[in-house]
Structure formats: structure tokens, C-alpha cells
Design an enzyme around this catalytic site. Sequence first.
Site, PDB file in Angstrom:
ATOM      1  N   GLN A   1       6.083   5.129  37.167  1.00 44.71           N
ATOM      2  CA  GLN A   1       5.583   5.766  38.385  1.00 44.71           C
ATOM      3  C   GLN A   1       4.967   4.645  39.200  1.00 44.71           C
ATOM      4  O   GLN A   1       4.253   3.809  38.658  1.00 44.71           O
ATOM      5  CB  GLN A   1       4.487   6.798  38.052  1.00 44.71           C
ATOM      6  CG  GLN A   1       4.987   8.029  37.333  1.00 44.71           C
ATOM      7  CD  GLN A   1       5.728   8.984  38.226  1.00 44.71           C
ATOM      8  OE1 GLN A   1       6.004   8.678  39.382  1.00 44.71           O
ATOM      9  NE2 GLN A   1       6.090  10.131  37.699  1.00 44.71           N
ATOM     10  N   SER A   2       5.235   4.671  40.532  1.00 40.08           N
ATOM     11  CA  SER A   2       4.797   3.505  41.301  1.00 40.08           C
ATOM     12  C   SER A   2       3.289   3.344  41.412  1.00 40.08           C
ATOM     13  O   SER A   2       2.786   2.250  41.449  1.00 40.08           O
ATOM     14  CB  SER A   2       5.355   3.514  42.706  1.00 40.08           C
ATOM     15  OG  SER A   2       6.329   4.447  42.831  1.00 40.08           O
ATOM     16  N   SER A   3       2.550   4.478  41.512  1.00 42.40           N
ATOM     17  CA  SER A   3       1.117   4.286  41.682  1.00 42.40           C
ATOM     18  C   SER A   3       0.364   5.087  40.641  1.00 42.40           C
ATOM     19  O   SER A   3       0.888   6.026  40.059  1.00 42.40           O
ATOM     20  CB  SER A   3       0.694   4.716  43.084  1.00 42.40           C
ATOM     21  OG  SER A   3       0.843   6.108  43.185  1.00 42.40           O
TER      22      SER A   3
END
Length: 694
Positions: free
Chosen positions: A26-28
Site C-alpha cells: 500500500q503506498s501510504s
Amino acid sequence: MNTPTPSHHKVRTSHLQRDAYLYVRQSSMRQVLENTESTKRQYQLRERALSLGWISEQIRVVDCDQGCSGATDAGRDGFQQLVAEVSLGNAGIVMGLEVSRLARNNADWHRLLQLCAFTDTLILDQDGLYDPSAFNDRLLLGLKGAMSEAELHVLKSRLQQGILNKARRGELKIPLPVGLLYDELDRVVLSADSQVRETLKKFFVTFRRLRSASAVVKEFRRENIQAPHYSRTGPKSSRVIWGDLTHSQALRILHNPRYAGAFAYGRMRTRRGPDGTVRYHKQSQEEWTCLIQDVHEGYISWDEYQTNQRILTGNAEAFSSDRRPPPREGPALLQGIILCGRCGKRMTVRYHQYGGQLAPQYICQRDKIENGHSRDCQLVPGSSIDQAIGNMLVDMVNSQNIDVAIAVQRELRTRLDEADRLRYSQVERCRYEVDLARRRYVKVDPDKRYVAEVLEAEWNEKLRALDEAQSTYEAARESDIAVLSQKHTAALKALANDFSAIWQDDSLPNRDRKRIVRQLIEDVTILKDTKLTCHIRFKGGTCTTLNLPLPRSAWEQRRTPPEAVKAIDELLDDHPEYKVPHILTERGMKSGTGQTFSLKHVTRIRIAYRLPNRRTRLRHLGKVSARELSDRLGVSCRKIRRCRELGLLTAHEFKEGNYLYDDPGPGVVDRIPELKKNVHLTALHTTQEVQYAT
Ligand SMILES: [Zn+2]
């Protein structure tokens, strides 16, 4: 290990013998916490792998990149681990949700695809199973990668465009520096905390006085004044923290246009370095995305902000390699702006006392300091150069030159008037066309609606064109008017008289005099050989060259004037040395240091210039001593002296009371009977006679 049988035509035994890698990301951190659904879907791929024939021990989950952005592979250890495993041939299949997003950067993605093709590794996402070594699959995966990158780009640019639009209107709500706050209506106001307000006001007042950020920091420390700032990290990021003012903090405050009530956006630009790290680049004011002045209340005016920027830029030059130090107290006019004509480096100043005043010397010693050379590159006495430059400036800023400048402006003015007429005719033409269009519209039969509509549109079009021409004309005219007004002319003329008065005023501090010079002159390059050549570069770009005679060195300035030496030489032919100083004084001559001549002076000069003394000169002319004469004539020295006193023998004084005699020739005793006469002078027979004879 017992190998399960493949259940899909693309999956072969060779694949199943190797491990399956599931990449979860997940990117963040926010996505990690909130978007659990996606994470769940990512783990569901594991089931697919099992159904394709891998056993659960073979499935390796790579999930250490949770919370990392995928825009580049830097800092994403998981992705790098995955690439390593693929290239080592350890992976039979790579799995991921929308697998092209594994690598958001297309270059990374293609590299992974190629590695998969080389090592015969399969790729699996929620849409299907791909074999990168097969052309069709690779094409498809390549497209997916390109689409993914495009999607990222569109998302990003849409977001950025939104931000930019808001910023251009000055409506973007960005964090404010300490001392400014958003009120309930999102307007920017000064901080309600009076301590914060007063401290910032004092900060700007102090800078106005000291004109240096580090001087302000020192003053704040000396007076023990604390400065406010925000801690930008941590949970209490908007709480004001009080502490000692630091230099970087002072610079941040001075450079921030919000304190001048202006909204600015794009003062910094970020760029990603080759190693993926983000770097910040400061932009110059012209490059800012937007700047809107007087948006809200500030601590200083916009003009003061601009002045502060200029001061800071000037100060910063002092720290560059080719430094131009700020004007200091010493009298050397060209301190900091003088360049060596031989090596091009900046010259420094040295002072020495001369006649109770500081006399400057310009030296080029950079090479000596840096490379250990034994000699200065150039050393030039400064007084004469300073004098010449000062005179030149006073000459330049006179009313005559200003008249010329004004005349040039007038000439420009007439040219502007011509341009103005031309521009106005354009407006006239547009007006005529509007008129024409209007008349055609009025004349048309209203029932012919289709014609009327076309004509009306045309009329509107012409009106718009007229409007445009009008505003262009007015804008141009306004800028023309700004070129020169009566007020400017008068101010310029007054300046000419003021300038020479100010310049010659002794109470003008050296520092200010140097500031004046720096307003007019960019730098001065000096070359010393048989004469002094000064190339002066003015601020406007014009150059002038001054040729000056070589200034005399200290010893030259003190040297006895050559005419005095010549006079001494001549006088010694006819006069004893002790009388020479008196004669020189009568002629009004002075020594090199401006004193009246004494015997000591004359003797010293005679020795220094190797002039023969009076006795040698007389000897050279064949004059003889009393002793020689007495020996030759067979009379006593005393008698000879007596005869001289009586004027019977010609003698020349060479030292006070000491004489040399003309050779009287043969038969003198017969000619001067006194020499024979028996004179009773025995009482006078003293040591004096011996002295005469020598
Ligand atoms: Zn030099």
C-alpha cells in the site's frame, strides 16, 4: 520435494519447482490503515497460487514495502528483493494485485518484465496469468505498465492543476509562518499573541538597523530575547515554541514574503535525484509560480521586503568564492570592488600610517596565500587611484551630463509620440469597422433573421476587437508616460549639485562614500607596469579606462628634489660647504621632507650622491696647501697665512677657517717682499699653523 501437477497450460513443472512470490503493498500508511479491503484482495492471490499447483510452503510474501510510494524503486527494499529473487531464478511466479503497479515507474516495470522473460518466471494478477517469454503476454503486460504510469500521471497532474489554480487565485491554504494565523473565515491575520507580534516587529526593526541577519541573531542573543517558531513535526505541530534565534531561522523569516502581506507559491521546486531522494531547489522571485502582493496584513511593507532581499543578496556575496565584501570603515574607496589586471583575482586592502593619515594600498595576494608564492602579484598605492576615481565621479555626475541624459530622454519622448500616433490609428481603424458593422446591421430587414444574426455577430466581433485595441493602446501609453516626468527631471538636476557637495563633505562616513561608489561602479581592474591602467566598469555596462602615472613610493616622496642636488653640486664649486645651506635657503629650496637645509643635510646629500667635497675640487684645480707652499718657498707657514690675511696671496676656503692657495708660480718671493720681511709673529706660532698645513 514431490512436484504437483500443473493445472494451467502456462504453468509447467519447471515453474512449480520454484517458489511463488506474493508482493503486497500500500503506498501510504493511511492506505495501510484504511484500505484493508485491498490488502485482503492482495492476500487472496495466495489462494490462486495454491490452486495453480504451488504448495503453501513455497509461497513467499514480500510485504516490507507497506507504506512506501511506488513512484520509484528507491527505498523499497521489498521490490528490490523481488527483483533479486527473479534474476537469481528462484521465482517460478510473481503475484500482485494489478501487477503493473508493482513498479509505478515504467522503466522499473520493463526491467522486471525482461528479467521474468529471461528466467522463465510467470506473472499473475487478478485478471489472469501471463508468461513474459511469450510475445503476446509481454505486449499486454507492457501496455498495462504504460497505462499504469499514465494513470499515475493523470492523477498527479489533475491534483497539481487544482492546487495551482487555487494558488493563482491566492486561495490556497498553506501553512503560515509563526506570527500569522488563519481566522474563522480563513483570512490571514496577525497572531493574537502579543509577545509573538512584538518579537517579530523587533526582529524587523533590528534588521533595518543592522542590515545583516547574523548581526540580528547576535543582538537577540546579547539582549537575551527569545524567538518563536513552530515545531513542524509531531502531534503538537502548530504550538509556538520559544528559543534562541538561529541564523537559519532569521533568514527564513526575512525571505518569507508572507511577512510582507504577500501570497507566494512555488518558491521551492522539488526534484528527484538519481538515487530517488527528493531535493529542494530555491527559485528566484521571477520563477515563482505566483506572487500576489497586499493579500493580507503583514509585519513589513512589500518595498521593505524587496530591500531586505537586496541586502541579503549583497551580504551573501561576501561568502562566495569570488567574494565582494560589504563596505567597511576604512578610507580605501575601492575596497571589495578592485580586481587585479594581471591574474583577475580580487585585490585586498592594506593600510599604513602616513603623515598622520591612513594611506591605502591595494594588494593582490590571493596567489601568494593559496599557492605559497613568495611575492605579491601586484601592489599598488591606493591614494592616487582613489583620488582619480572620486574626481571622475564628481565630473560625471554634473549638471551638464544630466542635461544630456534629459535631452536623450526628450528624444525618446518624441519617438514615443510617433509610436503613440501609430497605435492610435489602429484604434481608429477598429472604431470605423465597428461603425460599418453597426450600419450594416441597422440597414438589414429585420425579417431576414438569418442575415441579421450573422451581421449582429460580426458587429459584436468588431466591438470586441475595438475593446482590445483600446486597452492595448492605453497600457502602452501608460508605460510611455512612466518614462519621464517633470518631477524626475527636477530631481535629477538637483542631484548633480548635491552629489559633488556630498562627495566633498569630510563628515561623510567612508562606508557611505563606498556605497555611493558601488551604486555607480561595478568593479575596477588595475594593471601596473610603466603606468597605472584602471579599467572601470559601470553598473550600466559602459566601461572607461583611466591612465595614471605610477604613484611615487614612500622613499621617492621623501627624496631630495633633483634641482636641490644640482644646486649643491654647483655651489660647492665656489663656496665652502658650511655656507651652502644658507644660500639654498635664500633661494627658497626645501629638503625632500619639506625642511630647511642644514649643514648636516648638505653633507649627507653630498655623500649620498657621491659629490666631491670642496677640498677635492680645489685640489683638482691645482690649489696647494700652506705647508706645500712653505716647503716650496722656504718660508714659514705662519708667514704664508699672514700674507693671505693681508691679501697678498689668493686662497680659497674649503672648510670654516681652512684654505688652499693658488699656486703663485716662480719668483713670487721677489714679487711679494712681505714674504722676505722678518715679521715678529713668534707669539702666534701655535698649533694652528700645523693645522693649516694639513
Ligand atoms: Zn593578481
